[in-house]
Scaffold this active site. Structure first.
Site, PDB file in Angstrom:
ATOM      1  N   ILE A 489      22.902  58.126  40.013  1.00 12.87           N
ATOM      2  CA  ILE A 489      23.072  58.102  41.479  1.00 12.87           C
ATOM      3  C   ILE A 489      22.605  56.809  42.118  1.00 12.87           C
ATOM      4  O   ILE A 489      22.853  56.571  43.289  1.00 12.87           O
ATOM      5  CB  ILE A 489      22.364  59.298  42.164  1.00 12.87           C
ATOM      6  CG1 ILE A 489      20.928  59.440  41.668  1.00 12.87           C
ATOM      7  CG2 ILE A 489      23.158  60.559  41.991  1.00 12.87           C
ATOM      8  CD1 ILE A 489      20.163  60.541  42.393  1.00 12.87           C
ATOM      9  N   ALA A 495      14.778  49.962  38.189  1.00  6.58           N
ATOM     10  CA  ALA A 495      15.011  51.328  37.736  1.00  6.58           C
ATOM     11  C   ALA A 495      16.466  51.747  37.875  1.00  6.58           C
ATOM     12  O   ALA A 495      17.236  51.122  38.607  1.00  6.58           O
ATOM     13  CB  ALA A 495      14.140  52.258  38.566  1.00  6.58           C
ATOM     14  N   ASP A 604       7.851  47.161  50.968  1.00  7.83           N
ATOM     15  CA  ASP A 604       9.274  46.941  50.685  1.00  7.83           C
ATOM     16  C   ASP A 604      10.133  47.891  51.510  1.00  7.83           C
ATOM     17  O   ASP A 604      11.084  48.496  51.005  1.00  7.83           O
ATOM     18  CB  ASP A 604       9.539  47.098  49.189  1.00  7.83           C
ATOM     19  CG  ASP A 604      10.781  46.328  48.743  1.00  7.83           C
ATOM     20  OD1 ASP A 604      11.261  45.478  49.526  1.00  7.83           O
ATOM     21  OD2 ASP A 604      11.275  46.572  47.629  1.00  7.83           O
TER      22      ASP A 604
HETATM   23  N1  LIG Z   1      14.936  60.457  45.055  1.00  8.94           N
HETATM   24  C1  LIG Z   1      16.130  59.891  45.087  1.00  8.94           C
HETATM   25  N2  LIG Z   1      17.238  60.646  45.359  1.00  8.94           N
HETATM   26  C2  LIG Z   1      18.443  60.064  45.401  1.00  8.94           C
HETATM   27  N3  LIG Z   1      18.675  58.765  45.190  1.00  8.94           N
HETATM   28  C3  LIG Z   1      17.643  57.988  44.926  1.00  8.94           C
HETATM   29  C4  LIG Z   1      16.321  58.506  44.846  1.00  8.94           C
HETATM   30  N4  LIG Z   1      15.470  57.498  44.585  1.00  8.94           N
HETATM   31  C5  LIG Z   1      16.245  56.400  44.485  1.00  8.94           C
HETATM   32  N5  LIG Z   1      17.544  56.680  44.689  1.00  8.94           N
HETATM   33  C6  LIG Z   1      18.649  55.724  44.666  1.00  8.94           C
HETATM   34  O1  LIG Z   1      18.453  54.810  43.628  1.00  8.94           O
HETATM   35  C7  LIG Z   1      18.368  53.487  44.130  1.00  8.94           C
HETATM   36  C8  LIG Z   1      17.340  52.686  43.352  1.00  8.94           C
HETATM   37  O2  LIG Z   1      16.090  53.342  43.421  1.00  8.94           O
HETATM   38  P1  LIG Z   1      14.759  52.534  43.680  1.00  8.94           P
HETATM   39  O3  LIG Z   1      14.914  51.798  44.966  1.00  8.94           O
HETATM   40  O4  LIG Z   1      13.624  53.466  43.614  1.00  8.94           O
HETATM   41  O5  LIG Z   1      14.805  51.538  42.436  1.00  8.94           O
HETATM   42  P2  LIG Z   1      14.024  50.183  42.209  1.00  8.94           P
HETATM   43  O6  LIG Z   1      14.562  49.522  41.008  1.00  8.94           O
HETATM   44  O7  LIG Z   1      12.570  50.455  42.225  1.00  8.94           O
HETATM   45  O8  LIG Z   1      14.468  49.430  43.525  1.00  8.94           O
HETATM   46  P3  LIG Z   1      14.222  47.907  43.958  1.00  8.94           P
HETATM   47  O9  LIG Z   1      15.489  47.201  43.660  1.00  8.94           O
HETATM   48  O10 LIG Z   1      13.961  48.016  45.432  1.00  8.94           O
HETATM   49  O11 LIG Z   1      13.063  47.420  43.164  1.00  8.94           O
HETATM   50  C9  LIG Z   1      18.023  53.647  45.602  1.00  8.94           C
HETATM   51  O12 LIG Z   1      18.495  52.551  46.387  1.00  8.94           O
HETATM   52  C10 LIG Z   1      18.714  54.928  45.962  1.00  8.94           C
HETATM   53  O13 LIG Z   1      20.054  54.696  46.299  1.00  8.94           O
END
Ligand SMILES: Nc1ncnc2c1ncn2[C@@H]1O[C@H](COP(=O)(O)OP(=O)(O)OP(=O)(O)O)[C@@H](O)[C@H]1O
Length: 802
Positions: A489, A495, A604
């Site tokens: 998703i 991540a 962030d």
């Molecule tokens: N709990 C959730 N439910 C649904 N979608 C989610 C959830 N958590 C994250 N996502 C989706 O996944 C994407 C990436 O998650 P997240 O931002 O936590 O990753 P990251 O790699 O830590 O991000 P960044 O690029 O900011 O470091 C988010 O932009 C969102 O669209």
């Protein structure tokens, strides 16, 4: 009973920014403007809105009544107040008004007679030139004067000694003839002034109070070796004039002391000096803009004095170039051209090469040598120190200024490294890390240009993370027993996020998977994210249920939010109506108030990290997600210094390296509110470079261009100005955000308030400073900066986070 209300601008705070008669929506505003105090007078009790609202699970600390002051902006600290040396100024004035015949007078005192030959007014204007002819007891005054002359800052002291002596010369016990009673009274005043400044020594003669020799440093500035200062406690009797006097010296530096001097600490930071009596002769003290002391070994603070010996051809090239340009190596390099800029340095070697990012600003770019030295630590060449740097167009980097031209990508070589023909060609795998500006050609676009895409990562070591076996769509065995993987998703820099179903209770969850390889050396950030998420339980924040560390990856089971993030939503709807925006801001404000109360900073906050939800009335709201850069505030009054966040949303104090706190999230909230209302953010780069973006952010200047803003209320524009305020002390808190009139009334404000907000916003505009392009949409995204140049020592060290 109908309610009437009036809104007032407190002229004391708004006067400076008001430009009457200016109007129009194309103006620029400076976020650094002092915001006026706004008071609302109600003739009856406050009205209640019948629009459904989000429930606030945690009431704000102080519920602000309708009649409360909306803006918390205190008065601005004024530099160089004319009152800085009030006592001596008044004495000076009185002395210079006296007729000159006073100075040729004999003074009769019980045991001595002084003959003063210099003209008083001259003494006051040319203190060092003053001389004392002593008929008797010459040594007494000679000793006193020498004592001051030997002090640092002796000019002032000599002036003081000279003035005091002049006063002495007028104590005549009536021996001065021809004085009017008024003049005599004036003389007596001066004598009593002098007596206050003099002590009677064992010989019965007055001698001046000895000054304390002090040294003052700048808080957190490891390169400033301090200034000597002679403190005359008899003249400078309180802290305020002392601080004002210090601010006129070279100690005042807009980077290290952005708000002037407000506090003075002992060198070890254990004590804050609140009275001039606390200063000890010979002691060192640290001047600070905030009440947060930054521990630096001030006694060893010094300008960097090392030099790199540039080798061989490059060295010769450098010398030739210097000769050709007639460059004289300056003791302190001019850094006027230095503005915050992220550079990317390619470590020469086998492709794909390692690419490091480094933030240059006034603190980190003090000299060419220093930047080379820092880059050496960051880039870590096999050959040791960086000896040569070239732009991708092949131009050598020879001066500090070369870093601030249009290029932001450089290739680094050691002393013995040989240049190969294709070194300056960026391999396809490297493109992602190098970013948009690989070409030396500047992409001149309008201010409302699109922003880099989401996957244009600024973190070269975090790309390509897909952890679960995608072909087989399976989780590691331990987790596979528990969860059914449904679909991917979302993905970020660190991540990937999957939808999963719990095989036992059939609950749907989001599974965030972070590969360890994506966070090597930054495991503490994951640990921090987990520890923070475990403490959080709030309706407006995505809930963590469980977590595992399996197969070298972190797995976080999270509340599933199915409607995607606000960035995607904005891309679909292009702009969010005010009635939705106010609800979204209410959710975000609640989330921020909650975490800030816990001493947590998100760092962030951005569109991508706000996930869309609907409440029971079908109204849109958001939940805050991704605590990957969140951290806890240091205990006491500590500040954070790590540079991180996402460029578009980063607050100026983060870039300034002056230390920051929770208000960086509020700045980002302001950027979000602006962006969702019109579809583009307030600060953009005109040429696609971060350098340009950062300078826009640090200027705090943004605008509400027409026609995009024509249909947007003035009340929300006022709120945006309170959020995007360059001074974090004057910026709203989360609680103030929630208490703002536009927020409280869900956008349905009184006409009087709207009218007041209109006047206020217009008063802050500077018409015609920027050519705005017509309506354009904010259709791309930027990813987090992460910590920049983590290896650059103190400049980028974690304050507490690591
Ligand atoms: N709990 C959730 N439910 C649904 N979608 C989610 C959830 N958590 C994250 N996502 C989706 O996944 C994407 C990436 O998650 P997240 O931002 O936590 O990753 P990251 O790699 O830590 O991000 P960044 O690029 O900011 O470091 C988010 O932009 C969102 O669209």
């Amino acid at each position: 009973m109908p309610q009437t209300s009036t809104w007032e601008i407190d002229e004391r705070s708004s006067a400076s920014g008001h430009r009457s008669g200016e109007s129009g929506t194309n103006g620029m505003m400076n976020g650094a403007n002092t915001l006026p105090r706004v008071t609302k007078r109600l003739s009856t009790s406050g009205k209640t809105s019948n629009i459904p609202r989000f429930k606030r699970p945690h009431p704000p600390h102080s519920t602000r009544p309708h009649s409360a002051i909306i803006s918390s902006s205190p008065g601005i600290y004024r530099k160089n107040s004319p009152s800085s040396s009030a006592p001596s100024t008044s004495s000076n004035r009185r002395l210079s008004q006296l007729p000159t015949h006073h100075v040729h007078s004999h003074i009769h005192q019980p045991n001595h007679t002084l003959h003063h030959t210099s003209v008083i007014s001259e003494e006051l204007t040319t203190p060092r030139a003053s001389t004392f002819n002593l008929n008797q007891n010459q040594n007494v005054f000679a000793t006193t004067t020498t004592s001051f002359g030997s002090m640092p800052n002796s000019g002032t002291n000599t002036a003081e000694a000279s003035m005091t002596s002049s006063v002495c010369a007028m104590e005549t016990d009536g021996a001065v003839t021809g004085n009017s009673a008024e003049e005599l009274a004036e003389s007596r005043d001066m004598v009593s002034e002098m007596q206050k400044r003099c002590r009677i020594g064992p010989s019965g003669y007055p001698h001046l109070v000895k000054a304390k020799r002090l040294r003052f440093y700048r808080n957190g500035d490891q390169y400033f070796k301090g200034i000597p200062y002679a403190l005359q406690c008899d003249r400078v009797k309180s802290m305020q004039p002392l601080m004002e006097e210090l601010m006129k010296t070279v100690i005042c530096d807009s980077t290290a002391l952005p708000h002037g001097i407000r506090h003075i600490f002992t060198m070890d930071g254990t004590q804050r000096i609140t009275s001039v009596d606390q200063f000890e002769d010979g002691g060192g003290y640290v001047c600070s803009s905030t009440d947060v002391f930054k521990p630096v070994d001030y006694s060893r603070a010094a300008e960097p004095s090392w030099r790199l010996t540039l080798a061989n051809r490059y060295n010769r090239h450098l010398e030739t170039k210097k000769l050709a340009l007639n460059v004289v190596e300056p003791a302190n390099e001019n850094t006027d051209f230095v503005i915050p800029k992220i550079i990317k340095v390619i470590r020469n070697g086998v492709k794909p090469r390692r690419i490091s990012r480094h933030l240059l600003n006034k603190k980190t770019a003090r000299s060419f040598d220093q930047v080379l030295r820092d880059l050496t630590l960051i880039v870590k060449l096999d050959a040791g120190a960086i000896r040569k740097l070239f732009t991708l167009s092949g131009r050598p980097v020879l001066t500090l200024q070369d870093f601030f031209r249009e290029d932001d990508v450089f290739v680094a070589y050691g002393g013995n490294d040989k240049m190969a023909a294709d070194d300056l060609l960026v391999a396809s795998e490297e493109h992602k890390c190098v970013g948009a500006s690989t070409s030396s050609k500047i992409r001149r676009t309008s201010r409302r240009s699109a922003m880099p895409n989401r996957n244009e990562s600024l973190r070269h070591d975090r790309s390509g993370s897909v952890i679960p076996d995608q072909d087989q769509q399976r989780l590691p065995p331990d987790l596979d027993e528990k969860f059914q993987l449904v679909r991917l998703i979302g993905d970020g820099n660190t991540a990937v996020v999957y939808e999963v179903v719990d095989k036992i209770n059939h609950d749907r969850r989001a599974m965030k998977v972070i590969a360890r390889e994506n966070v090597i050396g930054k495991e503490h950030l994951i640990e921090m994210e987990l520890s923070i998420l475990q403490k959080i339980d709030n309706t407006f924040i995505v809930q963590l249920y469980d977590h595992w560390f399996v197969d070298d990856s972190y797995f976080l089971s999270l509340e599933l939010i199915e409607m995607g993030d606000l960035f995607e939503h904005l891309r679909r709807v292009r702009r969010v109506p005010e009635r939705d925006a106010v609800r979204m801001m209410t959710c975000l404000g609640q989330a921020l108030e909650y975490i800030h109360d816990l001493g947590i900073v998100h760092r962030d906050v951005k569109l991508e990290n706000l996930l869309i939800v609907k409440d029971e009335y079908g109204e849109l709201g958001v939940k805050l997600a991704d605590f990957g850069l969140a951290c806890e505030m240091p205990e006491g009054n500590g500040v954070l210094t790590t540079i991180c966040g996402t460029p578009t949303y980063v607050a100026p104090e983060v870039l300034n390296k002056t230390g920051y706190g929770c208000r960086v999230d509020i700045w980002a909230a302001g950027v979000i509110l602006y962006a969702i209302l019109v579809g583009f953010p307030p600060f953009q780069s005109s040429d696609g470079s971060e350098q340009d973006l950062f300078s826009a952010i640090m200027s705090g200047e943004f605008s509400f261009p027409s026609p995009s803003w024509d249909d947007v209320s003035w009340s929300v524009r006022h709120l945006i100005m309170c959020l995007i305020h360059t001074d974090p002390f004057h910026r709203y808190s989360a609680n103030e955000l929630l208490s703002d009139e536009w927020m409280v009334n869900l956008g349905d404000v009184d006409p009087e308030y709207e009218e007041w907000a209109h006047l206020f916003v217009q008063s802050k505009m500077h018409v015609g400073e920027e050519q705005e392009t017509p309506y354009e949409y904010y259709t791309s995204r930027r990813t987090s900066m992460d910590e920049l140049s983590e290896s650059a020592g103190v400049e980028f060290s974690f304050s507490r986070e690591g």
